[in-house]
Write an enzyme that holds these catalytic residues in place. Structure first.
Site, PDB file in Angstrom:
ATOM      1  N   ASN A 106       0.828  -1.190   0.000  1.00  0.00           N
ATOM      2  CA  ASN A 106       0.000   0.000   0.000  1.00  0.00           C
ATOM      3  C   ASN A 106       0.871   1.251   0.000  1.00  0.00           C
ATOM      4  OD1 ASN A 106      -2.405   1.598   0.357  1.00  0.00           O
ATOM      5  ND2 ASN A 106      -1.975   1.723   2.542  1.00  0.00           N
ATOM      6  N   HIS A 108       1.076   5.290   0.974  1.00  0.00           N
ATOM      7  CA  HIS A 108       0.422   6.149   1.963  1.00  0.00           C
ATOM      8  C   HIS A 108       1.107   7.515   1.983  1.00  0.00           C
ATOM      9  CE1 HIS A 108      -1.954   7.176   5.453  1.00  0.00           C
ATOM     10  NE2 HIS A 108      -0.858   7.629   6.038  1.00  0.00           N
ATOM     11  N   SER A 135       5.110   6.837   2.213  1.00  0.00           N
ATOM     12  CA  SER A 135       5.552   5.508   2.651  1.00  0.00           C
ATOM     13  C   SER A 135       4.950   4.440   1.762  1.00  0.00           C
ATOM     14  CB  SER A 135       5.110   5.235   4.103  1.00  0.00           C
ATOM     15  OG  SER A 135       5.620   6.209   4.985  1.00  0.00           O
ATOM     16  N   ASP A 144      -2.621   1.067   8.294  1.00  0.00           N
ATOM     17  CA  ASP A 144      -1.305   1.583   7.871  1.00  0.00           C
ATOM     18  C   ASP A 144      -0.220   1.225   8.885  1.00  0.00           C
ATOM     19  OD1 ASP A 144      -2.391   2.770   5.545  1.00  0.00           O
ATOM     20  OD2 ASP A 144      -3.077   4.476   6.708  1.00  0.00           O
TER      21      ASP A 144
END
Length: 197
Positions: A106, A108, A135, A144
């Site tokens: 993912n 972020h 990130s 997260d």
């Protein structure tokens, strides 16, 4: 060749950067499908690059778990080596994480663990921070909270708005993502090893 499914909810700027990178014959990864949880503008990028897409609308299911099962079924049809959540604004249920982990990553727009959640840019400004970042993480069942693959600081400038700050973070996110895909494809990043740390 690393095969990738990308999941989006919005404009798909990271997706587009990845599709452009992957259009180079030397790039060791290909986006095999793009998925979304709603009608998303970013699906146009998939169409432009001739990549199949699918939509699994969250609102069509009675529960997050049912939606997650339908999403997972669509993802698995493509047998991807890697699934990227890029601007995907839904938490995927634990069953999806467990089925795909650790090959589920993912992007972020914050320097995690600072400012997790859906409003990382807004939260950094509200906190009066002087810097934030971007990130790339392995997804786990936290918000997260998974292992960090890579990250980079982005300064917050006087007068920054949520929109202006986000626009400066996006190119950093894109670079981190493309570099990580290269490193995963070339065996320089081992997501299984990273997840054990």
């Amino acid at each position: 060749m690393l095969s990738i499914v990308v999941l989006i909810s919005g404009g798909g700027s990271n997706l587009r950067a990845l599709l452009e990178a992957a259009s180079d014959a030397e790039f060791p990864a290909r986006v095999v499908a793009v998925g979304a949880d709603r009608e998303a503008d970013g699906l146009d990028h998939a169409e432009e690059f001739g990549v199949p897409s699918f939509t699994v609308p969250f609102t069509s299911y009675d529960s997050r778990e049912e939606w997650g099962d339908a999403l997972l079924e669509q993802i698995l049809l493509w047998e991807p080596d890697l699934v990227i959540l890029s601007g995907f604004m839904r938490l995927v249920p634990p069953r999806v994480v467990e089925a795909l982990s650790p090959h589920l990553i993912n992007t972020h727009p914050a320097y995690l663990p600072e400012f997790p959640g859906a409003h990382g840019v807004r939260d950094a400004l509200a906190a009066g921070a002087t810097q934030t970042g971007a990130s790339l993480i392995v997804v786990d069942n936290g918000v997260d909270a998974g292992p960090v693959i890579s990250q980079e600081r982005v300064p917050i400038e006087p007068g920054d708005t949520e929109a202006s700050l986000h626009e400066r973070i996006k190119p950093v996110e894109r670079r981190l993502l493309i570099d990580a895909v290269l490193d995963i494809a070339n065996g320089h990043i081992d997501l299984k090893e990273l997840s054990r740390v």
